[in-house]
Design an enzyme around this catalytic site. Structure first.
Site, PDB file in Angstrom:
ATOM      1  CG  ASP A  10      -2.079   0.967   1.090  1.00 29.17           C
ATOM      2  OD1 ASP A  10      -2.374   1.379  -0.040  1.00 29.17           O
ATOM      3  OD2 ASP A  10      -2.683   1.309   2.123  1.00 29.17           O
ATOM      4  N   GLY A  11       0.327   2.319  -0.560  1.00 30.44           N
ATOM      5  CA  GLY A  11       0.983   3.624  -0.517  1.00 30.44           C
ATOM      6  C   GLY A  11       1.493   4.124  -1.861  1.00 30.44           C
ATOM      7  CG  ASN A  12       1.771   1.511  -5.214  1.00 27.61           C
ATOM      8  OD1 ASN A  12       2.680   1.317  -4.413  1.00 27.61           O
ATOM      9  ND2 ASN A  12       1.279   0.568  -5.996  1.00 27.61           N
ATOM     10  NE  ARG A  14      -1.368   6.619   1.302  1.00 26.57           N
ATOM     11  CZ  ARG A  14      -1.316   5.708   2.245  1.00 26.57           C
ATOM     12  NH1 ARG A  14      -0.967   6.060   3.478  1.00 26.57           N
ATOM     13  NH2 ARG A  14      -1.591   4.446   1.984  1.00 26.57           N
ATOM     14  CG  HIS A  27      -0.599   2.108  -9.266  1.00 29.35           C
ATOM     15  ND1 HIS A  27      -0.752   1.792  -7.939  1.00 29.35           N
ATOM     16  CD2 HIS A  27      -1.704   2.834  -9.604  1.00 29.35           C
ATOM     17  CE1 HIS A  27      -1.901   2.296  -7.484  1.00 29.35           C
ATOM     18  NE2 HIS A  27      -2.483   2.953  -8.478  1.00 29.35           N
ATOM     19  NE  ARG A  61      -7.848   2.059  -5.140  1.00 31.42           N
ATOM     20  CZ  ARG A  61      -6.604   2.112  -4.696  1.00 31.42           C
ATOM     21  NH1 ARG A  61      -5.634   2.457  -5.522  1.00 31.42           N
ATOM     22  NH2 ARG A  61      -6.328   1.821  -3.450  1.00 31.42           N
ATOM     23  CG  LEU A 121       9.147 -17.224  -3.569  1.00 31.80           C
ATOM     24  CD1 LEU A 121       9.268 -17.160  -2.062  1.00 31.80           C
ATOM     25  CD2 LEU A 121       9.452 -15.849  -4.171  1.00 31.80           C
ATOM     26  NE  ARG A 175      -2.737  -1.348   4.622  1.00 32.74           N
ATOM     27  CZ  ARG A 175      -4.004  -1.420   4.257  1.00 32.74           C
ATOM     28  NH1 ARG A 175      -4.778  -2.339   4.785  1.00 32.74           N
ATOM     29  NH2 ARG A 175      -4.506  -0.582   3.364  1.00 32.74           N
TER      30      ARG A 175
HETATM   31  C1  IPE Z   1      -5.478  -2.751   0.025  1.00 28.99           C
HETATM   32  O1  IPE Z   1      -5.127  -1.424  -0.178  1.00 28.99           O
HETATM   33  C2  IPE Z   1      -5.453  -3.487  -1.270  1.00 28.99           C
HETATM   34  C3  IPE Z   1      -4.166  -3.584  -1.946  1.00 28.99           C
HETATM   35  C4  IPE Z   1      -3.016  -3.141  -1.533  1.00 28.99           C
HETATM   36  C5  IPE Z   1      -4.225  -4.248  -3.192  1.00 28.99           C
HETATM   37  P1  IPE Z   1      -6.227  -0.267  -0.275  1.00 28.99           P
HETATM   38  O2  IPE Z   1      -5.483   0.991  -0.443  1.00 28.99           O
HETATM   39  O3  IPE Z   1      -7.231  -0.603  -1.305  1.00 28.99           O
HETATM   40  O4  IPE Z   1      -6.922  -0.376   1.161  1.00 28.99           O
HETATM   41  P2  IPE Z   1      -7.879   0.637   1.926  1.00 28.99           P
HETATM   42  O5  IPE Z   1      -8.981   0.980   1.005  1.00 28.99           O
HETATM   43  O6  IPE Z   1      -7.056   1.832   2.279  1.00 28.99           O
HETATM   44  O7  IPE Z   1      -8.315  -0.109   3.126  1.00 28.99           O
HETATM   45  C1  IPE Z   2      -1.713   0.223  -3.301  1.00 27.62           C
HETATM   46  O1  IPE Z   2      -1.485   1.588  -3.350  1.00 27.62           O
HETATM   47  C2  IPE Z   2      -1.978  -0.356  -4.670  1.00 27.62           C
HETATM   48  C3  IPE Z   2      -3.359  -0.779  -4.892  1.00 27.62           C
HETATM   49  C4  IPE Z   2      -4.326  -0.766  -4.024  1.00 27.62           C
HETATM   50  C5  IPE Z   2      -3.673  -1.256  -6.227  1.00 27.62           C
HETATM   51  P1  IPE Z   2      -2.678   2.641  -3.301  1.00 27.62           P
HETATM   52  O2  IPE Z   2      -3.075   2.932  -4.698  1.00 27.62           O
HETATM   53  O3  IPE Z   2      -3.762   2.155  -2.411  1.00 27.62           O
HETATM   54  O4  IPE Z   2      -1.935   3.879  -2.672  1.00 27.62           O
HETATM   55  P2  IPE Z   2      -2.511   4.904  -1.617  1.00 27.62           P
HETATM   56  O5  IPE Z   2      -3.035   4.112  -0.446  1.00 27.62           O
HETATM   57  O6  IPE Z   2      -3.606   5.660  -2.298  1.00 27.62           O
HETATM   58  O7  IPE Z   2      -1.343   5.762  -1.268  1.00 27.62           O
HETATM   59 MG    MG Z   3      -4.143   2.428  -0.428  1.00 29.20          MG
END
Ligand code: IPE
Ligand code: IPE
Ligand code: MG
Length: 244
Positions: A10-12, A14, A27, A61, A121, A175
């Site tokens: 998570d965090g791509n 931001r 991403h 999204r 793996l 996470r």
């Molecule tokens: C969880 O991340 C799903 C993936 C990393 C693929 P999200 O960014 O979708 O999660 P929420 O919505 O913040 O809980």
């Molecule tokens: C995780 O990064 C990737 C996917 C859920 C596909 P996000 O796209 O959720 O990045 P943030 O949480 O908005 O930073």
């Molecule tokens: Mg996210």
């Protein structure tokens, strides 16, 4: 060393936003990080790595982001599968892939077949995956396999129908991105997993960050319901009975 590591990447978005870039740039960088983390885990002798790439809720999204994510999945498969195969990695996807475009489904099928016999793996990508979906599809398949007769099912009977049922349960969950939630990832399978949360955004997650997560895991005492004294006497007995 954890045998099985499961990661919510998570965090791509931001990461991109902080650089005044479109979310997709995050991403793209994220895919590069996947490549490194896979290699790092393979080198460290981790047996299974499970990555959350797209949740069943991510369809909510904006359509253009969803479509770019699908394109990225396609191009990552096209570019990486040969390399994975050469490195002895067994590739799998969990989730309801029936909603994906036929071309993507075909790429997934080919990659799974090509690498099915590999001994290295096991890399599992969770795509259109949800933990609740997983439990329900397992229940439904168990029921139809037994002709729908009304029996009391046990956890052991359900296990082969759940995603990852043939792998050791995740030892370490990571996470990135600072949120402290499971977001409908592996619900059943994480019952006794050690949880690790880091503020590091996925595109910044490097070998050092992975080492830190593993070091944290190695500090933990896994008791599986027993007392510390029992674990000290027979550390393996604890995990053998984790499933009841
Ligand atoms: C969880 O991340 C799903 C993936 C990393 C693929 P999200 O960014 O979708 O999660 P929420 O919505 O913040 O809980
Ligand atoms: C995780 O990064 C990737 C996917 C859920 C596909 P996000 O796209 O959720 O990045 P943030 O949480 O908005 O930073
Ligand atoms: Mg996210």
């Amino acid at each position: 060393m954890p045998r099985h590591v499961a990661i919510i990447m998570d965090g791509n978005g931001r990461w991109a936003k902080r650089r005044f870039l479109p979310r997709v740039a995050g991403h793209r960088k994220g895919v590069e990080v996947v490549r490194n983390v896979v290699q790092e885990c393979a080198e460290r002798g981790v047996e299974a790595l499970t990555l959350f790439a797209f949740s069943s809720e991510n369809w909510r999204r904006p359509a253009d982001e969803v479509s770019l994510l699908m394109q990225l999945f396609v191009s990552a498969l096209q570019q990486e599968v040969e390399r994975l195969h050469r490195n002895g990695i067994r590739f799998r996807v969990i989730g309801d892939i029936s909603r994906f475009e036929p071309a993507l489904v075909a790429l997934i099928d080919n990659a799974q077949q090509l690498t099915a016999g590999n001994q290295g793996l096991t890399l599992t990508v969770a795509a259109n995956y949800g933990g609740r979906w997983d439990i329900m599809q397992a229940v439904n398949r168990l029921r139809s396999a037994h002709g729908g007769d009304r029996e009391q099912w046990t956890e052991t009977q359900l296990l082969p129908y759940l995603s990852l049922g043939d792998l050791p349960e995740p030892d370490l969950f990571i996470r990135t991105g600072g949120e402290m939630r499971i977001s409908n990832f592996l619900l059943w399978q994480l019952a006794y997993t050690e949880l690790y949360f880091t503020d590091t955004l996925w595109p910044d997650f490097d070998a050092k960050a992975l080492a830190k997560a593993i070091a944290s895991y190695q500090q933990r005492e896994r008791r599986f319901g027993r007392t510390s004294e029992q674990v000290a006497v027979a550390p393996d007995a604890a995990s053998r009975t984790a499933r009841g």
